[in-house]
Design a protein around this motif. Structure first.
Motif, PDB file in Angstrom:
ATOM      1  N   LYS A   1       0.828  -1.207   0.000  1.00 41.74           N
ATOM      2  CA  LYS A   1       0.000   0.000   0.000  1.00 41.74           C
ATOM      3  C   LYS A   1       0.866   1.262   0.000  1.00 41.74           C
ATOM      4  O   LYS A   1       0.629   2.176  -0.771  1.00 41.74           O
ATOM      5  CB  LYS A   1      -0.924  -0.038   1.231  1.00 41.74           C
ATOM      6  N   SER A   2       1.887   1.281   0.859  1.00 41.38           N
ATOM      7  CA  SER A   2       2.737   2.481   0.950  1.00 41.38           C
ATOM      8  C   SER A   2       3.449   2.753  -0.380  1.00 41.38           C
ATOM      9  O   SER A   2       3.525   3.903  -0.831  1.00 41.38           O
ATOM     10  CB  SER A   2       3.794   2.290   2.041  1.00 41.38           C
TER      11      SER A   2
ATOM     12  N   ARG B   1       2.950   5.908  -3.289  1.00 37.01           N
ATOM     13  CA  ARG B   1       4.100   6.720  -3.687  1.00 37.01           C
ATOM     14  C   ARG B   1       4.354   6.623  -5.191  1.00 37.01           C
ATOM     15  O   ARG B   1       4.741   7.608  -5.832  1.00 37.01           O
ATOM     16  CB  ARG B   1       5.341   6.304  -2.877  1.00 37.01           C
TER      17      ARG B   1
ATOM     18  N   THR C   1      -2.273   8.207   4.614  1.00 36.70           N
ATOM     19  CA  THR C   1      -1.097   8.432   3.757  1.00 36.70           C
ATOM     20  C   THR C   1      -1.433   9.444   2.668  1.00 36.70           C
ATOM     21  O   THR C   1      -0.658  10.372   2.405  1.00 36.70           O
ATOM     22  CB  THR C   1      -0.621   7.099   3.131  1.00 36.70           C
TER      23      THR C   1
ATOM     24  N   ARG D   1      -1.856  13.028   4.359  1.00 35.68           N
ATOM     25  CA  ARG D   1      -0.628  13.678   4.863  1.00 35.68           C
ATOM     26  C   ARG D   1       0.372  13.946   3.743  1.00 35.68           C
ATOM     27  O   ARG D   1       0.953  15.032   3.677  1.00 35.68           O
ATOM     28  CB  ARG D   1      -0.015  12.814   5.964  1.00 35.68           C
TER      29      ARG D   1
ATOM     30  N   ARG E   1       1.073  17.278  13.160  1.00 35.24           N
ATOM     31  CA  ARG E   1       2.436  16.727  13.058  1.00 35.24           C
ATOM     32  C   ARG E   1       3.054  16.957  11.674  1.00 35.24           C
ATOM     33  O   ARG E   1       4.273  17.013  11.535  1.00 35.24           O
ATOM     34  CB  ARG E   1       2.392  15.233  13.384  1.00 35.24           C
TER      35      ARG E   1
ATOM     36  N   ALA F   1       8.048   9.031  15.373  1.00 39.15           N
ATOM     37  CA  ALA F   1       8.565   8.145  14.321  1.00 39.15           C
ATOM     38  C   ALA F   1       7.424   7.935  13.338  1.00 39.15           C
ATOM     39  O   ALA F   1       6.525   7.145  13.591  1.00 39.15           O
ATOM     40  CB  ALA F   1       9.011   6.814  14.921  1.00 39.15           C
ATOM     41  N   SER F   2       7.417   8.663  12.237  1.00 37.23           N
ATOM     42  CA  SER F   2       6.320   8.566  11.274  1.00 37.23           C
ATOM     43  C   SER F   2       6.825   8.751   9.852  1.00 37.23           C
ATOM     44  O   SER F   2       7.364   9.808   9.502  1.00 37.23           O
ATOM     45  CB  SER F   2       5.262   9.625  11.577  1.00 37.23           C
ATOM     46  N   ALA F   3       6.618   7.720   9.031  1.00 39.16           N
ATOM     47  CA  ALA F   3       7.027   7.809   7.623  1.00 39.16           C
ATOM     48  C   ALA F   3       6.148   8.796   6.867  1.00 39.16           C
ATOM     49  O   ALA F   3       6.581   9.390   5.876  1.00 39.16           O
ATOM     50  CB  ALA F   3       6.944   6.440   6.976  1.00 39.16           C
ATOM     51  N   GLN F   4       4.910   8.966   7.339  1.00 45.05           N
ATOM     52  CA  GLN F   4       4.031   9.919   6.647  1.00 45.05           C
ATOM     53  C   GLN F   4       4.525  11.347   6.861  1.00 45.05           C
ATOM     54  O   GLN F   4       4.544  12.141   5.925  1.00 45.05           O
ATOM     55  CB  GLN F   4       2.592   9.761   7.150  1.00 45.05           C
TER      56      GLN F   4
ATOM     57  N   ARG G   1       9.540   3.429   7.981  1.00 43.30           N
ATOM     58  CA  ARG G   1       9.646   2.871   6.632  1.00 43.30           C
ATOM     59  C   ARG G   1      10.252   3.885   5.666  1.00 43.30           C
ATOM     60  O   ARG G   1       9.928   5.078   5.717  1.00 43.30           O
ATOM     61  CB  ARG G   1       8.292   2.356   6.147  1.00 43.30           C
TER      62      ARG G   1
ATOM     63  N   ILE H   1       4.336  -1.546  13.163  1.00 45.22           N
ATOM     64  CA  ILE H   1       3.216  -0.786  13.746  1.00 45.22           C
ATOM     65  C   ILE H   1       1.849  -1.252  13.225  1.00 45.22           C
ATOM     66  O   ILE H   1       0.907  -1.408  13.996  1.00 45.22           O
ATOM     67  CB  ILE H   1       3.425   0.746  13.551  1.00 45.22           C
ATOM     68  N   ASP H   2       1.746  -1.503  11.919  1.00 47.25           N
ATOM     69  CA  ASP H   2       0.440  -1.880  11.355  1.00 47.25           C
ATOM     70  C   ASP H   2       0.079  -3.336  11.657  1.00 47.25           C
ATOM     71  O   ASP H   2      -1.064  -3.748  11.456  1.00 47.25           O
ATOM     72  CB  ASP H   2       0.425  -1.650   9.842  1.00 47.25           C
TER      73      ASP H   2
ATOM     74  N   GLU I   1       1.363   5.330  19.315  1.00 45.48           N
ATOM     75  CA  GLU I   1       0.906   5.715  17.964  1.00 45.48           C
ATOM     76  C   GLU I   1      -0.343   4.941  17.539  1.00 45.48           C
ATOM     77  O   GLU I   1      -1.115   5.395  16.702  1.00 45.48           O
ATOM     78  CB  GLU I   1       2.032   5.480  16.946  1.00 45.48           C
TER      79      GLU I   1
ATOM     80  N   LYS J   1      -4.376   5.710  14.859  1.00 39.02           N
ATOM     81  CA  LYS J   1      -4.494   5.044  13.555  1.00 39.02           C
ATOM     82  C   LYS J   1      -5.953   5.123  13.080  1.00 39.02           C
ATOM     83  O   LYS J   1      -6.717   5.927  13.594  1.00 39.02           O
ATOM     84  CB  LYS J   1      -4.010   3.592  13.675  1.00 39.02           C
TER      85      LYS J   1
ATOM     86  N   ARG K   1      -7.764  -3.216   9.236  1.00 37.99           N
ATOM     87  CA  ARG K   1      -6.885  -4.208   9.882  1.00 37.99           C
ATOM     88  C   ARG K   1      -7.600  -4.914  11.044  1.00 37.99           C
ATOM     89  O   ARG K   1      -7.289  -6.054  11.368  1.00 37.99           O
ATOM     90  CB  ARG K   1      -5.582  -3.562  10.335  1.00 37.99           C
TER      91      ARG K   1
HETATM   92  C1  S3P Z   1       2.546   4.717   6.252  1.00 38.76           C
HETATM   93  C2  S3P Z   1       3.161   5.016   7.439  1.00 38.76           C
HETATM   94  C3  S3P Z   1       2.664   4.554   8.753  1.00 38.76           C
HETATM   95  C4  S3P Z   1       1.699   3.396   8.601  1.00 38.76           C
HETATM   96  C5  S3P Z   1       0.684   3.647   7.531  1.00 38.76           C
HETATM   97  C6  S3P Z   1       1.341   3.864   6.186  1.00 38.76           C
HETATM   98  C7  S3P Z   1       3.115   5.257   4.995  1.00 38.76           C
HETATM   99  O1  S3P Z   1       1.988   5.627   9.390  1.00 38.76           O
HETATM  100  O2  S3P Z   1       1.056   3.137   9.836  1.00 38.76           O
HETATM  101  O3  S3P Z   1      -0.213   2.532   7.415  1.00 38.76           O
HETATM  102  O4  S3P Z   1       2.706   4.805   3.906  1.00 38.76           O
HETATM  103  O5  S3P Z   1       3.985   6.130   5.076  1.00 38.76           O
HETATM  104  P1  S3P Z   1       2.773   6.746  10.272  1.00 38.76           P
HETATM  105  O6  S3P Z   1       3.635   7.514   9.376  1.00 38.76           O
HETATM  106  O7  S3P Z   1       1.680   7.572  10.876  1.00 38.76           O
HETATM  107  O8  S3P Z   1       3.539   5.986  11.308  1.00 38.76           O
END
Ligand code: S3P
Length: 428
Positions: free
Chosen positions: A19-20, A24, A92, A95, A123, A163-166, A191, A310-311, A334, A338, A384
């Protein structure tokens, strides 16, 4: 429910695209001028929301199942959207779009569903405002609906508080518009799909001594992206095969980027038998996983492992109900922000199924093994959770009735088909 529900899981499944990475691939393809092709795309509701946002900016997206062609005039050629951009249930999309839209020369409005309306956007908006972004919305401009008036952006030096990839990705995408070099320091590694994929679209990302740097002003170029299977989707069948006696399954082409493989470590710590083979080389690693029914023991999950799984914590919590001893999950606050408050919603459902589960401020404590019983459990609209309860139905005595399982299409539209394949119930 069918009589053979409790039958062992056997056979092979290819889980849908990550999905991520799917989000992208579409986003970066839309930012680049020219034609980007994507194979292995996840046609789940979340990624379809991303596609529909870009269509409103004048980007042509042809989606045929898992094959997508994105043809774009490039980020400098987008047109002002005539209507609100609907991000659906996708955090995703919401953000990352904020970062992408912040540097345009037009006005746009983002809005999502009732779950998105509750999720914290401050954030992302805080660092974007430091870059010069003009974003307004409810609650001091931190909640949807959010209005973005494009402006010229400057690079920032940013220490991430979560700690957030988003958050990291939204800043990096805004940094492509910005003047100068943006530097980001992560609290814990999250991630890194954005860092891996951007260079394929002509934007180098430098990573040294824990600092991620991106210099703005480059023109993005199109690419071909091959999306591996989503380990977060594979997680449900990994757990099912571990818990249903006599199961043995193979999951092919699963993405095993080390920033995502916390589940494999946690499961192995729990005594789960899981083999990784045929790892492919490439920007995003993929492998075939073989999983066998195993006797499970409790574990502790905390610290740097948390962002790497996390997921997967809802399904790991279910797994813990079948493990000998007390499983403790810490540092996972965190989960409260969600798609649902996953500490609350997971513990509520587990208790209904007869599990010994307790919520803490930043995690859960689960004692096992406990024989689960049939019950009515709610997904609360969280994909989920829906899949976690579907896996619970494979091990509970009696029927598990899931309220609102339709939401599973957010990330895994073919979930029940794949489950039936592994149960050898192909004719249904
Ligand atoms: C994601 C980052 C994670 C994850 C989400 C997808 C992404 O969220 O939980 O399902 O694609 O960058 P956070 O960045 O809020 O940790």
């Amino acid at each position: 429910m069918a009589l053979n529900d409790k039958a062992p899981l056997t056979g092979t499944v290819q889980v849908p695209g990550d999905k991520s990475i799917s989000h992208r691939a579409i986003m970066f393809g839309a930012m680049a001028e020219g034609t980007t092709t994507v194979e292995g795309f996840l046609p789940g509701d979340d990624c379809l929301s991303t596609i529909s946002c870009f269509r409103q900016l004048g980007v042509s997206v042809e989606q045929n199942g898992t094959d997508v062609t994105v043809t774009s005039p490039g980020m400098h050629g987008w047109t002002e959207p005539a209507d609100i951009l609907d991000t659906g249930n996708s955090g995703t999309t919401t953000r990352l779009m904020l970062g992408i839209l912040a540097g345009t020369d037009f006005h746009s409005v983002l809005n999502g569903d009732a779950s998105i309306a509750k999720r914290p956007m401050g954030r992302v908006i805080d660092p974007l405002r430091q870059m010069g972004a003009d974003i307004r919305g409810r609650s001091g401009g931190t909640m949807t609906p959010l209005a973005v008036t494009g402006s010229s952006l400057q690079a920032i030096d940013y220490d991430m508080p979560v700690a957030s990839a988003q958050v990291k990705s939204a800043i990096l995408l805004a940094a492509i518009w910005a003047e100068g070099t943006t530097a980001i320091r992560e609290k814990l590694p999250s991630r890194n799909h954005t860092e891996i994929l951007l260079p394929q679209f002509g934007v180098p990302v430098d990573q040294q001594d824990g600092v991620i740097r991106l210099t703005g002003g480059l023109k993005m170029t199109p690419a071909h992206v091959s999306v591996p299977g989503d380990i977060s989707s594979a997680a449900f069948f990994i757990a099912a095969a571990l818990m249903v006696p006599d199961s043995e399954i193979r999951l092919t082409n699963v993405g095993v980027n080390p920033t995502r493989t916390g589940i494999l470590e946690a499961v192995r710590q729990m005594g789960g038998e899981i083999e990784t083979e045929d790892a492919t080389e490439g920007a995003e690693l993929a492998a075939t996983l073989t999983v066998r029914a195993s006797k499970l023991k409790s574990t502790e999950i905390s610290g740097a492992l948390i962002p790497r799984l996390i997921d997967e914590l809802p399904i790991i919590a279910l797994l813990a109900t079948q493990a000998e001893g007390t499983t403790v999950i810490r540092d996972a606050e965190e989960l409260r922000v969600k798609e649902t408050d996953r500490i609350q919603s997971v513990v509520t459902g587990l208790k209904k199924l007869g599990a010994d589960a307790e919520a803490t401020s930043d995690g859960m404590i689960i004692k096992g093994p406990v024989r689960l019983r049939g019950a009515q459990v709610d997904s609360f609209g969280d994909h989920r959770l829906g899949m976690t309860w579907a896996v619970a139905s494979l091990i509970a005595d009696g029927d598990v009735d899931i309220i609102n399982k339709e939401c599973i299409s957010v990330s895994y539209p073919t979930f029940f088909e794949h489950l039936h394949t592994l149960q050898n119930r192909l004719s249904e």
